[in-house]
Design a protein around this motif. Sequence first.
Motif, PDB file in Angstrom:
ATOM      1  N   LEU A 169      39.111  39.401  31.179  1.00  0.00           N
ATOM      2  CA  LEU A 169      38.559  40.191  32.275  1.00  0.00           C
ATOM      3  C   LEU A 169      39.635  40.713  33.209  1.00  0.00           C
ATOM      4  CD1 LEU A 169      35.521  38.002  33.403  1.00  0.00           C
ATOM      5  CD2 LEU A 169      35.527  39.895  31.779  1.00  0.00           C
ATOM      6  N   LEU A 170      40.804  40.080  33.188  1.00  0.00           N
ATOM      7  CA  LEU A 170      41.855  40.360  34.166  1.00  0.00           C
ATOM      8  C   LEU A 170      43.144  40.752  33.465  1.00  0.00           C
ATOM      9  CD1 LEU A 170      41.206  37.142  36.282  1.00  0.00           C
ATOM     10  CD2 LEU A 170      40.278  39.421  36.704  1.00  0.00           C
ATOM     11  N   PRO A 171      43.194  41.950  32.878  1.00  0.00           N
ATOM     12  CA  PRO A 171      44.391  42.354  32.140  1.00  0.00           C
ATOM     13  C   PRO A 171      45.597  42.596  33.033  1.00  0.00           C
ATOM     14  CG  PRO A 171      42.871  44.193  32.350  1.00  0.00           C
ATOM     15  CD  PRO A 171      42.142  42.980  32.863  1.00  0.00           C
ATOM     16  N   GLY A 172      45.388  42.970  34.284  1.00  0.00           N
ATOM     17  CA  GLY A 172      46.486  43.250  35.195  1.00  0.00           C
ATOM     18  C   GLY A 172      46.981  41.981  35.888  1.00  0.00           C
ATOM     19  N   PRO A 173      48.081  42.070  36.645  1.00  0.00           N
ATOM     20  CA  PRO A 173      48.674  40.888  37.295  1.00  0.00           C
ATOM     21  C   PRO A 173      48.114  40.573  38.670  1.00  0.00           C
ATOM     22  CG  PRO A 173      50.104  42.769  37.623  1.00  0.00           C
ATOM     23  CD  PRO A 173      48.945  43.263  36.767  1.00  0.00           C
ATOM     24  N   TYR A 174      47.108  41.332  39.144  1.00  0.00           N
ATOM     25  CA  TYR A 174      46.708  41.187  40.544  1.00  0.00           C
ATOM     26  C   TYR A 174      46.264  39.773  40.906  1.00  0.00           C
ATOM     27  CZ  TYR A 174      44.546  41.473  45.022  1.00  0.00           C
ATOM     28  OH  TYR A 174      44.244  41.197  46.337  1.00  0.00           O
ATOM     29  N   ILE A 175      45.407  39.152  40.107  1.00  0.00           N
ATOM     30  CA  ILE A 175      44.856  37.846  40.460  1.00  0.00           C
ATOM     31  C   ILE A 175      45.964  36.822  40.636  1.00  0.00           C
ATOM     32  CG2 ILE A 175      43.381  35.945  39.699  1.00  0.00           C
ATOM     33  CD1 ILE A 175      41.863  38.392  40.617  1.00  0.00           C
ATOM     34  N   GLN A 176      46.967  36.873  39.764  1.00  0.00           N
ATOM     35  CA  GLN A 176      48.058  35.916  39.890  1.00  0.00           C
ATOM     36  C   GLN A 176      48.898  36.211  41.130  1.00  0.00           C
ATOM     37  OE1 GLN A 176      50.514  35.491  36.456  1.00  0.00           O
ATOM     38  NE2 GLN A 176      51.761  33.892  37.362  1.00  0.00           N
ATOM     39  N   LEU A 177      49.124  37.480  41.410  1.00  0.00           N
ATOM     40  CA  LEU A 177      49.863  37.828  42.619  1.00  0.00           C
ATOM     41  C   LEU A 177      49.115  37.336  43.857  1.00  0.00           C
ATOM     42  CD1 LEU A 177      51.023  41.464  41.754  1.00  0.00           C
ATOM     43  CD2 LEU A 177      52.519  39.499  42.168  1.00  0.00           C
ATOM     44  N   GLU A 178      47.811  37.568  43.884  1.00  0.00           N
ATOM     45  CA  GLU A 178      47.008  37.129  45.025  1.00  0.00           C
ATOM     46  C   GLU A 178      47.034  35.618  45.155  1.00  0.00           C
ATOM     47  OE1 GLU A 178      42.826  38.752  46.204  1.00  0.00           O
ATOM     48  OE2 GLU A 178      42.513  36.823  45.191  1.00  0.00           O
ATOM     49  N   ALA A 179      46.994  34.917  44.022  1.00  0.00           N
ATOM     50  CA  ALA A 179      46.979  33.458  44.037  1.00  0.00           C
ATOM     51  C   ALA A 179      48.278  32.889  44.594  1.00  0.00           C
ATOM     52  CB  ALA A 179      46.731  32.917  42.629  1.00  0.00           C
ATOM     53  N   GLU A 180      49.368  33.658  44.508  1.00  0.00           N
ATOM     54  CA  GLU A 180      50.669  33.178  44.956  1.00  0.00           C
ATOM     55  C   GLU A 180      51.097  33.820  46.275  1.00  0.00           C
ATOM     56  OE1 GLU A 180      52.784  34.099  41.374  1.00  0.00           O
ATOM     57  OE2 GLU A 180      52.470  32.106  40.550  1.00  0.00           O
ATOM     58  N   ALA A 181      50.262  34.693  46.822  1.00  0.00           N
ATOM     59  CA  ALA A 181      50.566  35.341  48.098  1.00  0.00           C
ATOM     60  C   ALA A 181      50.212  34.419  49.262  1.00  0.00           C
ATOM     61  CB  ALA A 181      49.793  36.653  48.225  1.00  0.00           C
ATOM     62  N   THR A 182      50.834  34.660  50.413  1.00  0.00           N
ATOM     63  CA  THR A 182      50.496  33.924  51.622  1.00  0.00           C
ATOM     64  C   THR A 182      49.708  34.793  52.595  1.00  0.00           C
ATOM     65  OG1 THR A 182      52.634  34.532  52.597  1.00  0.00           O
ATOM     66  CG2 THR A 182      52.498  32.407  51.456  1.00  0.00           C
ATOM     67  N   LEU A 183      49.817  36.113  52.443  1.00  0.00           N
ATOM     68  CA  LEU A 183      49.122  37.047  53.324  1.00  0.00           C
ATOM     69  C   LEU A 183      48.648  38.250  52.517  1.00  0.00           C
ATOM     70  CD1 LEU A 183      48.310  38.398  56.036  1.00  0.00           C
ATOM     71  CD2 LEU A 183      50.699  39.083  56.301  1.00  0.00           C
ATOM     72  N   VAL A 184      47.391  38.614  52.697  1.00  0.00           N
ATOM     73  CA  VAL A 184      46.817  39.793  52.053  1.00  0.00           C
ATOM     74  C   VAL A 184      46.302  40.729  53.129  1.00  0.00           C
ATOM     75  CG1 VAL A 184      44.930  40.661  50.616  1.00  0.00           C
ATOM     76  CG2 VAL A 184      46.202  38.629  49.901  1.00  0.00           C
ATOM     77  N   ARG A 185      46.784  41.968  53.094  1.00  0.00           N
ATOM     78  CA  ARG A 185      46.250  43.019  53.960  1.00  0.00           C
ATOM     79  C   ARG A 185      45.427  43.951  53.079  1.00  0.00           C
ATOM     80  NH1 ARG A 185      51.628  42.233  55.344  1.00  0.00           N
ATOM     81  NH2 ARG A 185      52.052  41.708  57.528  1.00  0.00           N
ATOM     82  N   ASN A 186      44.149  44.087  53.392  1.00  0.00           N
ATOM     83  CA  ASN A 186      43.243  44.812  52.513  1.00  0.00           C
ATOM     84  C   ASN A 186      42.499  45.881  53.297  1.00  0.00           C
ATOM     85  OD1 ASN A 186      41.316  45.639  50.636  1.00  0.00           O
ATOM     86  ND2 ASN A 186      41.008  43.582  49.824  1.00  0.00           N
ATOM     87  N   TYR A 187      42.690  47.139  52.885  1.00  0.00           N
ATOM     88  CA  TYR A 187      41.928  48.236  53.480  1.00  0.00           C
ATOM     89  C   TYR A 187      40.883  48.705  52.485  1.00  0.00           C
ATOM     90  CZ  TYR A 187      40.642  53.088  54.233  1.00  0.00           C
ATOM     91  OH  TYR A 187      39.919  54.253  54.343  1.00  0.00           O
ATOM     92  N   GLN A 188      39.623  48.739  52.907  1.00  0.00           N
ATOM     93  CA  GLN A 188      38.529  49.166  52.045  1.00  0.00           C
ATOM     94  C   GLN A 188      37.668  50.201  52.768  1.00  0.00           C
ATOM     95  OE1 GLN A 188      37.618  48.833  49.010  1.00  0.00           O
ATOM     96  NE2 GLN A 188      38.974  47.244  48.231  1.00  0.00           N
ATOM     97  N   PRO A 189      37.511  51.394  52.189  1.00  0.00           N
ATOM     98  CA  PRO A 189      36.693  52.423  52.829  1.00  0.00           C
ATOM     99  C   PRO A 189      35.234  52.440  52.393  1.00  0.00           C
ATOM    100  CG  PRO A 189      37.900  53.376  51.003  1.00  0.00           C
ATOM    101  CD  PRO A 189      38.295  51.916  51.066  1.00  0.00           C
ATOM    102  N   SER A 190      34.891  51.735  51.307  1.00  0.00           N
ATOM    103  CA  SER A 190      33.535  51.903  50.770  1.00  0.00           C
ATOM    104  C   SER A 190      32.810  50.614  50.416  1.00  0.00           C
ATOM    105  CB  SER A 190      33.581  52.796  49.518  1.00  0.00           C
ATOM    106  OG  SER A 190      34.392  52.201  48.518  1.00  0.00           O
ATOM    107  N   LYS A 191      33.511  49.496  50.326  1.00  0.00           N
ATOM    108  CA  LYS A 191      32.835  48.249  49.967  1.00  0.00           C
ATOM    109  C   LYS A 191      33.562  47.059  50.580  1.00  0.00           C
ATOM    110  CE  LYS A 191      35.306  47.940  45.549  1.00  0.00           C
ATOM    111  NZ  LYS A 191      35.174  47.966  44.083  1.00  0.00           N
ATOM    112  N   VAL A 192      32.889  45.937  50.619  1.00  0.00           N
ATOM    113  CA  VAL A 192      33.461  44.708  51.147  1.00  0.00           C
ATOM    114  C   VAL A 192      34.527  44.194  50.175  1.00  0.00           C
ATOM    115  CG1 VAL A 192      32.949  42.291  51.713  1.00  0.00           C
ATOM    116  CG2 VAL A 192      31.340  44.116  52.370  1.00  0.00           C
ATOM    117  N   PRO A 193      35.673  43.738  50.672  1.00  0.00           N
ATOM    118  CA  PRO A 193      36.701  43.182  49.776  1.00  0.00           C
ATOM    119  C   PRO A 193      36.168  41.997  48.973  1.00  0.00           C
ATOM    120  CG  PRO A 193      37.570  43.518  51.996  1.00  0.00           C
ATOM    121  CD  PRO A 193      36.087  43.710  52.079  1.00  0.00           C
ATOM    122  N   GLY A 194      36.673  41.843  47.768  1.00  0.00           N
ATOM    123  CA  GLY A 194      36.216  40.763  46.899  1.00  0.00           C
ATOM    124  C   GLY A 194      36.341  39.387  47.525  1.00  0.00           C
TER     125      GLY A 194
END
Length: 281
Positions: A92-117
């Motif tokens: 389901l997760l072919p890209g590296p995003y989930i692993q990057l997020e799992a190892e991040a300390t801070l996430v800045r998320n801008y969303q114009p149309s839906k609630v962030p996951g």
Amino acid sequence: MSASLVLRRRLAGELRALRLKAGMSQEDVATHLEVSSNKIVRIENAQSSVSISDLRQLLALFRVDAQTAEQLLDLGRNARKRGGWWSSYRDLLPGPYIQLEAEATLVRNYQPSKVPGLLQTPDYARAVVRASSLTVPAEEVERRIAVRLKRQERLQGDNPLELHALLDEAVLHRQAGGAEVMRSQLERLIEAAELPNVSLRVLPYDAGLYPAAGNPFVILTFAGSVDPDVVLCENRVGERYFHDADEVAGFHADFRQMIEDSLDETTSVTLIKKAIMEMSG
């Protein structure tokens, strides 16, 4: 399974710095190791992991002292270790995003149309997944929701992930899954805003046009100064990652400006509560 992407990026940066210090080009290194230039490019861009034998050759070529070489070899070994919980969802997760997020300390998320996951309720997430593709099997829908819920665990407990969520006001009014689902989702936003590690702000309609309007993005920051920030821009056709310092700086500038244009945290929550009242009508 996935290697530790953050460690791989760190090792790539170290190898790039050593090559430049040695006054060698990527083509020079490829010639000495009798490999293609593309292989060196991929290693230095953290697009592929480096084998321990190749790493030894690189360190010898750059004339790295024994103590530093051993430290980098340890880094290389750790970078090749198998991944974490996300490995069970590789299909389901072919890209590296989930692993990057799992190892991040801070996430800045801008969303114009839906609630962030990271802030979605299961029912809202289910509506989002179904809207993204009408052909997704029911079992896959539930697995995608399970991934979202697993990601959300990082907002709680020891050393929680810091989240700065910036939402367009339209997010509060665009229903997903019906009125009851949307009401619960807005209530979840209010609860999340109370967490000390979560900053939730809304860009009101009267802010007018602002930088990046309509183009969602995420900036991921990691512990220390060794690992540079990464930006993800995602749309229907795929993901695009930005690592270049100047490009990443541009996203930071946009996010700062949008923070200035947004409501403060208290007023943002008041606006969310107003949206709930309007739904109750």
